[in-house]
Design an enzyme around this catalytic site. Structure first.
Site, PDB file in Angstrom:
ATOM      1  N   ARG A 124      53.602  14.966  16.112  1.00  0.00           N
ATOM      2  CA  ARG A 124      53.442  14.420  17.473  1.00  0.00           C
ATOM      3  C   ARG A 124      51.970  14.287  17.826  1.00  0.00           C
ATOM      4  O   ARG A 124      51.178  15.171  17.500  1.00  0.00           O
ATOM      5  CB  ARG A 124      54.068  15.389  18.493  1.00  0.00           C
ATOM      6  CG  ARG A 124      55.502  15.085  18.804  1.00  0.00           C
ATOM      7  CD  ARG A 124      56.108  16.159  19.670  1.00  0.00           C
ATOM      8  NE  ARG A 124      55.307  16.496  20.854  1.00  0.00           N
ATOM      9  CZ  ARG A 124      55.810  17.057  21.953  1.00  0.00           C
ATOM     10  NH1 ARG A 124      57.095  17.328  22.020  1.00  0.00           N
ATOM     11  NH2 ARG A 124      55.040  17.357  22.969  1.00  0.00           N
ATOM     12  N   ARG A 132      45.707  22.565  24.855  1.00  0.00           N
ATOM     13  CA  ARG A 132      46.860  22.822  25.722  1.00  0.00           C
ATOM     14  C   ARG A 132      47.146  24.323  25.795  1.00  0.00           C
ATOM     15  O   ARG A 132      47.473  24.861  26.837  1.00  0.00           O
ATOM     16  CB  ARG A 132      48.098  22.057  25.200  1.00  0.00           C
ATOM     17  CG  ARG A 132      48.000  20.550  25.468  1.00  0.00           C
ATOM     18  CD  ARG A 132      48.936  19.767  24.575  1.00  0.00           C
ATOM     19  NE  ARG A 132      50.326  19.963  24.907  1.00  0.00           N
ATOM     20  CZ  ARG A 132      51.335  19.921  24.023  1.00  0.00           C
ATOM     21  NH1 ARG A 132      51.086  19.692  22.757  1.00  0.00           N
ATOM     22  NH2 ARG A 132      52.565  20.086  24.416  1.00  0.00           N
ATOM     23  N   ARG A 134      51.756  24.782  37.459  1.00  0.00           N
ATOM     24  CA  ARG A 134      50.995  25.058  36.244  1.00  0.00           C
ATOM     25  C   ARG A 134      49.640  25.682  36.567  1.00  0.00           C
ATOM     26  O   ARG A 134      48.894  26.027  35.655  1.00  0.00           O
ATOM     27  CB  ARG A 134      50.739  23.727  35.544  1.00  0.00           C
ATOM     28  CG  ARG A 134      51.091  23.733  34.074  1.00  0.00           C
ATOM     29  CD  ARG A 134      51.118  22.307  33.678  1.00  0.00           C
ATOM     30  NE  ARG A 134      51.183  21.966  32.335  1.00  0.00           N
ATOM     31  CZ  ARG A 134      52.241  21.353  31.789  1.00  0.00           C
ATOM     32  NH1 ARG A 134      53.348  21.193  32.460  1.00  0.00           N
ATOM     33  NH2 ARG A 134      52.172  20.923  30.571  1.00  0.00           N
ATOM     34  N   LYS A 177      60.734  25.803  25.589  1.00  0.00           N
ATOM     35  CA  LYS A 177      61.001  25.643  27.021  1.00  0.00           C
ATOM     36  C   LYS A 177      61.994  24.511  27.299  1.00  0.00           C
ATOM     37  O   LYS A 177      62.863  24.655  28.159  1.00  0.00           O
ATOM     38  CB  LYS A 177      59.671  25.351  27.713  1.00  0.00           C
ATOM     39  CG  LYS A 177      59.633  25.647  29.180  1.00  0.00           C
ATOM     40  CD  LYS A 177      58.198  25.853  29.629  1.00  0.00           C
ATOM     41  CE  LYS A 177      57.308  24.661  29.368  1.00  0.00           C
ATOM     42  NZ  LYS A 177      57.552  23.517  30.242  1.00  0.00           N
ATOM     43  N   ARG A 237      56.843  21.027  13.551  1.00  0.00           N
ATOM     44  CA  ARG A 237      57.429  20.114  14.522  1.00  0.00           C
ATOM     45  C   ARG A 237      57.002  18.678  14.186  1.00  0.00           C
ATOM     46  O   ARG A 237      55.817  18.394  14.071  1.00  0.00           O
ATOM     47  CB  ARG A 237      56.926  20.505  15.919  1.00  0.00           C
ATOM     48  CG  ARG A 237      57.626  19.805  17.020  1.00  0.00           C
ATOM     49  CD  ARG A 237      57.612  20.665  18.245  1.00  0.00           C
ATOM     50  NE  ARG A 237      56.447  20.423  19.085  1.00  0.00           N
ATOM     51  CZ  ARG A 237      56.434  20.666  20.390  1.00  0.00           C
ATOM     52  NH1 ARG A 237      57.499  21.145  20.988  1.00  0.00           N
ATOM     53  NH2 ARG A 237      55.347  20.436  21.081  1.00  0.00           N
TER      54      ARG A 237
END
Ligand code: AMP
Length: 217
Positions: A157, A168, A91, A17, A130
């Site tokens: 992360r 999430r 959201r 995104k 990632r």
């Protein structure tokens, strides 16, 4: 030909995104508002809003609707004449309803919702690759052991640890996907399905073609 000025971008965590948000802002001359980035800046600045938001963000929870709605309403009021791209907002359906009502008061509306529908298998594979540099903040996508910028050992992360990420993802499915349906009922959704890993530019080109078709329909 539809005039497209107010864009909403929806996609799961790790759906690409951020990259597509930059592409859309540049291509359609849109002023982007990322509520996540704005909230992180408030946290870094140690503002009252930031301190309130941090409690939720650290727990991988959504910041309450009234807090986020307040920020966005203020932003929209001062950017009413620009083309804009909302990234990470709305959201929840409640946020979408507030957004619609606030825009209507200004005589405006959401013009298009770009929905990046990336398969869960692809997202999981991406997440595992990632990494972020704890020193300079560089992020990479290919599981690099050392930071390509400063040579520091890379880490995963903090919000990409499996538990936080799963939360999430669940929140996205239960709370955010209904936002897509809310706008689908209004005939405003352009959906881009991504099932295979590829170059971000390929996805951008597909988005651009889909937007063109939507504008001309
Ligand atoms: P993001 O960078 O978009 O993943 O957002 C980071 C964090 O900011 C999220 O995990 C939430 O805690 C918070 N956040 C960002 N946008 C919203 C929103 N529209 N509603 C509620 N919380 C949000």
């Amino acid at each position: 030909m539809k005039t497209l000025k107010r864009f909403v971008l929806v996609g799961a965590p790790a759906s690409g995104k951020g990259t597509q948000s930059s592409f859309l802002s540049e291509t359609y001359d849109l002023k982007p508002l990322s509520t996540g980035a704005l909230l992180r800046a408030e946290v870094a600045a140690g503002s009252e809003l930031g301190l309130e938001a941090k409690k939720y963000m650290d727990a991988a929870q959504f910041v309450p609707d009234d807090v986020v709605n307040g920020i966005v309403t203020q932003w929209l009021g001062s950017n009413r004449n620009c083309g804009c791209l909302l990234d990470g907002y709305p959201r929840t359906v409640a946020q979408a309803q507030t957004l619609d009502a606030n825009l209507a008061e200004l005589g405006l509306a959401v013009d298009i919702v770009v929905y990046l529908n990336v398969s869960p298998e692809l997202i999981e594979a991406r997440m595992l690759r990632r990494k972020a540099c704890p020193k300079c903040g560089e992020t990479t996508r290919n599981g690099e052991e050392l930071c390509p910028k400063c040579g520091t050992p890379m880490i995963v992360r903090t919000d990409d640890n499996p538990e936080a990420f799963a939360k999430r993802r669940r929140d996205y499915e239960t709370l955010t996907l209904p936002v897509v349906e809310h706008y689908r009922e209004q005939g405003k959704v352009v959906q881009i399905d991504v099932v295979e890993e590829g170059e971000p530019e390929t996805v951008s080109a597909r988005i651009e073609a889909a937007i063109k078709a939507y504008a001309e329909a």
